[in-house]
Design a protein around this motif. Sequence first.
Motif, mmCIF file in Angstrom:
data_model
loop_
_atom_site.group_PDB
_atom_site.id
_atom_site.type_symbol
_atom_site.label_atom_id
_atom_site.label_comp_id
_atom_site.label_asym_id
_atom_site.label_seq_id
_atom_site.Cartn_x
_atom_site.Cartn_y
_atom_site.Cartn_z
ATOM 1 N N LEU A 286 8.404 10.853 6.292
ATOM 2 C CA LEU A 286 8.059 11.624 7.494
ATOM 3 C C LEU A 286 6.996 10.908 8.319
ATOM 4 O O LEU A 286 7.057 10.891 9.550
ATOM 5 C CB LEU A 286 7.576 13.019 7.111
ATOM 6 C CG LEU A 286 8.652 14.047 6.811
ATOM 7 C CD1 LEU A 286 8.032 15.335 6.284
ATOM 8 C CD2 LEU A 286 9.484 14.327 8.045
ATOM 9 N N SER A 287 6.033 10.314 7.647
ATOM 10 C CA SER A 287 4.988 9.563 8.351
ATOM 11 C C SER A 287 5.586 8.360 9.068
ATOM 12 O O SER A 287 5.228 8.059 10.209
ATOM 13 C CB SER A 287 3.911 9.109 7.373
ATOM 14 O OG SER A 287 3.295 10.213 6.776
ATOM 15 N N LEU B 220 -0.578 12.879 7.000
ATOM 16 C CA LEU B 220 0.214 11.701 7.335
ATOM 17 C C LEU B 220 -0.247 10.515 6.494
ATOM 18 O O LEU B 220 -1.438 10.329 6.267
ATOM 19 C CB LEU B 220 0.069 11.352 8.818
ATOM 20 C CG LEU B 220 0.762 12.249 9.821
ATOM 21 C CD1 LEU B 220 0.389 11.826 11.229
ATOM 22 C CD2 LEU B 220 2.258 12.203 9.633
ATOM 23 N N ASN B 221 0.697 9.719 6.059
ATOM 24 C CA ASN B 221 0.376 8.500 5.328
ATOM 25 C C ASN B 221 -0.008 7.426 6.348
ATOM 26 O O ASN B 221 0.822 7.008 7.151
ATOM 27 C CB ASN B 221 1.576 8.055 4.492
ATOM 28 C CG ASN B 221 1.253 6.905 3.589
ATOM 29 O OD1 ASN B 221 0.666 5.930 4.021
ATOM 30 N ND2 ASN B 221 1.636 7.032 2.338
ATOM 31 N N LYS B 222 -1.242 7.002 6.292
ATOM 32 C CA LYS B 222 -1.757 6.067 7.295
ATOM 33 C C LYS B 222 -0.990 4.748 7.315
ATOM 34 O O LYS B 222 -0.657 4.216 8.364
ATOM 35 C CB LYS B 222 -3.239 5.805 7.032
ATOM 36 C CG LYS B 222 -4.107 7.004 7.223
ATOM 37 C CD LYS B 222 -5.505 6.734 6.692
ATOM 38 C CE LYS B 222 -6.383 7.941 6.731
ATOM 39 N NZ LYS B 222 -5.944 9.058 5.928
ATOM 40 N N MET B 223 -0.716 4.219 6.137
ATOM 41 C CA MET B 223 -0.047 2.922 6.067
ATOM 42 C C MET B 223 1.394 3.003 6.569
ATOM 43 O O MET B 223 1.890 2.062 7.166
ATOM 44 C CB MET B 223 -0.074 2.393 4.633
ATOM 45 C CG MET B 223 -1.434 2.000 4.165
ATOM 46 S SD MET B 223 -2.084 0.686 5.215
ATOM 47 C CE MET B 223 -3.810 1.020 5.123
ATOM 48 N N LYS C 79 1.484 9.392 -2.767
ATOM 49 C CA LYS C 79 2.144 10.412 -1.944
ATOM 50 C C LYS C 79 3.636 10.437 -2.257
ATOM 51 O O LYS C 79 4.211 9.474 -2.747
ATOM 52 C CB LYS C 79 1.927 10.114 -0.464
ATOM 53 C CG LYS C 79 0.481 10.130 -0.049
ATOM 54 C CD LYS C 79 0.301 11.002 1.126
ATOM 55 C CE LYS C 79 -1.186 11.008 1.474
ATOM 56 N NZ LYS C 79 -1.490 11.927 2.482
ATOM 57 N N SER C 80 4.277 11.559 -1.937
ATOM 58 C CA SER C 80 5.704 11.698 -2.206
ATOM 59 C C SER C 80 6.515 10.854 -1.227
ATOM 60 O O SER C 80 6.043 10.489 -0.147
ATOM 61 C CB SER C 80 6.115 13.163 -2.103
ATOM 62 O OG SER C 80 6.053 13.583 -0.759
ATOM 63 N N ALA D 22 0.832 -1.206 0.000
ATOM 64 C CA ALA D 22 0.000 0.000 0.000
ATOM 65 C C ALA D 22 0.867 1.257 0.000
ATOM 66 O O ALA D 22 0.523 2.256 -0.645
ATOM 67 C CB ALA D 22 -0.930 0.000 1.213
ATOM 68 N N ILE D 23 1.984 1.220 0.688
ATOM 69 C CA ILE D 23 2.886 2.373 0.714
ATOM 70 C C ILE D 23 3.553 2.557 -0.646
ATOM 71 O O ILE D 23 3.633 3.660 -1.176
ATOM 72 C CB ILE D 23 3.944 2.210 1.825
ATOM 73 C CG1 ILE D 23 3.288 2.362 3.191
ATOM 74 C CG2 ILE D 23 5.076 3.213 1.669
ATOM 75 C CD1 ILE D 23 4.166 1.966 4.335
#
Length: 172
Positions: free
Chosen positions: A44-45, A75-78, A37-38, A31-32
């Motif tokens: 950072l997440s 924030l990226n949840k995964m 997302k960058s 998923a990431i």
Amino acid sequence: MATAKLKRWAVRRLRFYKDKYIFKLKRYTIAILTSDKSDVSIALSYAFGTLIALLPTPGFSTAIGIGFITVFKQLNKMAVLLSMMVWNAITIIPIFWLSYKIGSRISNSLPDVEVQNETMRQILLFFKQFALGNLTLTIPISIGSYFLAILLLQLARKMRLRQTQRRGGITA
């Protein structure tokens, strides 16, 4: 005979939980990597999740992480959940032990807290040592996890690009 059955049952349960854990790790990682997302945002997440997971809030770090995910939408949840899975109860025990050891060396130069009750003084001393050591370890590990995540993301994206180019070259 009962012990043999119990051993077989325990082995099956351990294998089940190990497979479940590995499945979740793979799912979060995929998923990431497929996220739009960058790399900086994902790293950072992940670093933020590492910071939360390493703070001395055993049992509550996941709830705190989910709370921050709901408040901060960027924030990226995964990535945060993946870092929570990496820094689980098994991997955090040595960090907590090392935190106390480092903190006890640092706090020797600091003055003790003056309290009448000896038990309370010992509790405060332990907390001071552990908190100092934890902050000393948590901040560099979080910063290092940021750079490691950036490196791994760039490497994984290059590998995926090569694979798609090879597939495109073979079928074309």
